[in-house]
Design a protein around this motif. Structure first.
Motif, short mmCIF file in Angstrom:
data_model
loop_
_atom_site.label_atom_id
_atom_site.label_comp_id
_atom_site.label_asym_id
_atom_site.label_seq_id
_atom_site.Cartn_x
_atom_site.Cartn_y
_atom_site.Cartn_z
N THR A 279 0.68 -1.23 0.05
CA THR A 279 -0.05 -0.06 0.11
C THR A 279 0.81 1.29 0.02
OG1 THR A 279 0.02 0.34 2.31
CG2 THR A 279 -1.67 -1.35 1.44
N ALA A 280 0.28 2.40 0.19
CA ALA A 280 1.04 3.42 0.30
C ALA A 280 1.40 4.02 1.51
CB ALA A 280 0.14 4.71 -0.20
N ASP A 281 1.10 2.94 2.50
CA ASP A 281 1.42 3.28 3.82
C ASP A 281 2.99 2.78 4.20
OD1 ASP A 281 0.73 3.50 6.30
OD2 ASP A 281 0.30 1.36 6.83
N ARG A 282 3.46 2.69 5.34
CA ARG A 282 4.73 2.25 5.67
C ARG A 282 5.01 0.85 4.90
NH1 ARG A 282 4.15 2.20 11.58
NH2 ARG A 282 2.30 1.65 11.15
N LEU A 283 6.23 0.39 4.94
CA LEU A 283 6.47 -0.86 4.36
C LEU A 283 6.38 -1.91 5.37
CD1 LEU A 283 9.58 -0.09 2.13
CD2 LEU A 283 7.41 -0.48 1.44
N SER A 284 6.00 -3.07 5.22
CA SER A 284 6.03 -4.20 6.24
C SER A 284 7.54 -4.70 6.46
CB SER A 284 4.92 -5.09 5.99
OG SER A 284 5.28 -5.82 4.56
N LEU A 285 7.58 -4.86 7.54
CA LEU A 285 8.89 -5.58 8.06
C LEU A 285 8.70 -6.63 9.03
CD1 LEU A 285 12.30 -3.32 8.74
CD2 LEU A 285 11.33 -5.12 10.53
N LEU A 286 9.29 -7.41 8.79
CA LEU A 286 9.41 -8.85 9.85
C LEU A 286 10.59 -8.98 10.47
CD1 LEU A 286 8.09 -11.22 10.84
CD2 LEU A 286 9.06 -12.76 9.10
N LEU A 287 10.78 -8.43 11.77
CA LEU A 287 11.82 -8.52 12.63
C LEU A 287 11.89 -9.93 13.50
CD1 LEU A 287 14.23 -6.98 13.91
CD2 LEU A 287 12.62 -5.81 15.62
N ALA A 288 13.18 -10.50 13.46
CA ALA A 288 13.21 -11.65 14.30
C ALA A 288 14.36 -11.39 15.04
CB ALA A 288 13.67 -12.98 13.27
N VAL B 23 10.36 -6.55 3.57
CA VAL B 23 11.74 -6.70 3.88
C VAL B 23 11.76 -7.25 5.34
CG1 VAL B 23 11.77 -4.46 5.07
CG2 VAL B 23 13.91 -5.15 4.38
N MET B 24 12.79 -8.08 5.53
CA MET B 24 13.03 -8.82 6.76
C MET B 24 14.49 -8.39 7.45
SD MET B 24 11.78 -12.60 5.94
CE MET B 24 10.36 -12.79 4.72
N VAL B 25 14.21 -8.42 8.62
CA VAL B 25 15.69 -8.24 9.63
C VAL B 25 15.62 -9.39 10.49
CG1 VAL B 25 17.01 -6.80 11.30
CG2 VAL B 25 15.39 -5.70 9.49
N ILE B 26 16.69 -10.27 10.44
CA ILE B 26 16.73 -11.50 11.09
C ILE B 26 17.98 -11.81 12.02
CG2 ILE B 26 16.64 -13.99 10.90
CD1 ILE B 26 14.91 -13.64 8.58
N ASP B 27 17.95 -11.69 13.23
CA ASP B 27 18.82 -11.88 14.16
C ASP B 27 19.56 -13.46 13.74
OD1 ASP B 27 20.92 -11.18 15.96
OD2 ASP B 27 19.68 -12.53 17.50
N ARG B 28 20.88 -13.54 13.70
CA ARG B 28 21.56 -14.91 13.36
C ARG B 28 21.23 -15.81 14.57
NH1 ARG B 28 25.11 -18.10 12.44
NH2 ARG B 28 26.70 -18.23 10.56
N GLY B 29 21.60 -15.47 15.63
CA GLY B 29 21.32 -16.27 16.83
C GLY B 29 19.83 -16.17 17.31
N LEU B 30 18.97 -17.14 16.91
CA LEU B 30 17.63 -17.45 17.47
C LEU B 30 17.32 -18.57 17.97
CD1 LEU B 30 15.58 -15.84 14.17
CD2 LEU B 30 15.94 -14.68 16.58
N PRO B 31 16.43 -18.60 19.19
CA PRO B 31 16.14 -19.94 19.57
C PRO B 31 15.35 -20.74 18.62
CG PRO B 31 15.17 -17.95 20.72
CD PRO B 31 15.66 -17.39 19.74
N VAL B 32 15.35 -22.09 19.04
CA VAL B 32 14.31 -23.00 18.19
C VAL B 32 15.05 -23.23 16.88
CG1 VAL B 32 12.17 -23.59 17.37
CG2 VAL B 32 12.21 -22.17 19.31
N MET B 33 15.31 -22.07 16.10
CA MET B 33 15.91 -22.32 14.61
C MET B 33 16.64 -20.96 14.55
SD MET B 33 13.62 -22.84 11.15
CE MET B 33 14.42 -23.37 9.73
N ASP B 34 17.97 -21.28 14.28
CA ASP B 34 18.65 -20.24 14.02
C ASP B 34 18.46 -19.25 12.70
OD1 ASP B 34 21.26 -20.49 12.09
OD2 ASP B 34 20.34 -22.25 12.42
N GLY B 35 18.93 -18.01 12.66
CA GLY B 35 18.37 -17.16 11.91
C GLY B 35 18.97 -17.74 10.31
#
Lengths: 223, 223
Positions: free
Chosen positions: A3-12, A52-64
């Motif tokens: 949309t014309a709104d802000r972009l959606s970002l998935l932060l892990a 866009v996505m921002v993903i941390d390298r070290g994540l629990p359960v399943m790494d980035g």
DNA sequence: CACCTTCTTAAGCCTTTCTTAAGGGCGCCG
DNA sequence: CGGCGCCCTTAAGAAAGGCTTAAGAAGGTG
């Protein structure tokens, strides 16, 4: 880009302090959704469209890195920036080769992160000049289409928008819903698209737009 | 991506020692063209197609950032990586916002540079990626097959599914039951496959699909 | 205010696609 | 060479999807 709104970002990001902090930092410019482990990130990444996505390298359960690899395997091409505490070059190389598009080491500078995200999500203003579509020339500015013989046809706003959207990615087949979401009111029903396609075909040529039965529409190919 | 050969890379670096060094470093993976000043880089960038560019920030005649800005203004969307002696965050932000896609500070690690270039030039095995079948090109996204002469044939959904399944493993012979289970309703009978094979042979060519008597079907090999 | 263009909705008709089925032809094996 | 399967081809009805038309609503202009 929905949309014309802000972009959606998935932060892990699993750090309970850092996650919300980064989210807050980005909120002015992005609609941020925070995932606190790899599995959640993967699920969200697969089931919803993100700019866009921002993903941390070290994540629990399943790494980035695994999350990224899994997303890429599934054909998700969304730009991904890896955030990490590990600044070692080796780690960077592995992250990038797993399918990430950029890599920022913590502690990071907020300005740099923002700039790199802008670079990832930037879409170049389609060269304002006319776009050639088959044997026609379409000028979005004047919303007119000129044939090879010089005939000039002017389009209505919606007609032009639709044509421009299709022409932006000639190889891609757009579903009615995609086109609808991007260029028409959400209350409209998919049938609207058919009507405008018909208008364009009548005004320009039957072959400007190609129907892919059961899927959607695509810019008419040569031949 | 112009050929099956190495990717083309435009390197703009004025340091007489560093330029050739980087060029040599990248040569194994890229066809490198070295430009020694901003004007030359801009000219080359505008007049030839490149897969990726590496541009030094500080260039004589015309600095790197200006070159990038000029290229972007002209609608050149090629991925650009900025190389620079200045590691300051502020500089990075300015470079990225000028239109660069990535930013690496000197002294840089060769491995990281290579990885970042790979990330920039990577093309995702898009599920839409055309598959070549003998002398034909099949694009699952638009469900169309293009012959070597350019003729375009559009397939129905089931036809495309069948062709895609067969093309996925060209060496393998599929039984009717395998194909049926994977792509048709379980209530269908094996004869359906025959019908679709016939459709494909009629639409594309008798030789697209080869019959293995008593077993099933296989993608028609070159021969 | 009248007129025109554009946008949106909706309904009926037409085309494509899917599925089933049956007859004829061909290849393989004894 | 004869028989038996297996495969090819055709066709046709049903279902789904797309095309076309038309008309009212909304917005803009002289």
């Amino acid at each position: 880009m929905t949309t014309a709104d802000r972009l959606s970002l998935l932060l892990a990001e699993d750090d309970p302090a850092l996650g919300p902090l980064i989210a807050e930092l980005l909120e002015p410019d992005y609609r941020v959704r925070l995932a606190v482990n790899g599995q959640e990130a993967l699920h969200l990444g697969l089931t919803q469209p993100w700019d866009v996505m921002v993903i941390d390298r070290g994540l629990p359960v399943m790494d980035g890195i695994s999350v990224i690899a899994a997303l890429r395997t599934k054909g998700i091409a969304t730009p991904i920036l890896v955030l990490t505490a590990l600044g070692a070059t080796n780690e960077k190389v592995r992250g990038l080769d797993a399918g990430a598009n950029d890599y920022v080491a913590k502690p990071f500078d907020a300005g740099e992160l923002a700039a790199r995200l802008r670079a990832l999500t930037r879409t170049f203003p389609s060269p304002a000049g006319p776009v050639s579509i088959g044997t026609w020339e379409f000028d979005p500015a004047s919303r007119s289409v000129r044939s090879a013989y010089g005939d000039l046809v002017t389009l209505a706003a919606k007609e032009a928008e639709l044509l421009e959207a299709l022409a932006a990615e000639p190889a891609r087949v757009f579903t009615r819903d995609e086109l609808l979401a991007a260029h028409f009111q959400s209350t409209d029903q998919p049938g609207v698209i058919d009507t405008y396609v018909h208008h364009l075909r009548r005004k320009i040529s039957r072959t400007v737009i190609r129907t892919v039965h059961g899927v959607g529409y695509q810019i008419g190919d040569a031949s």
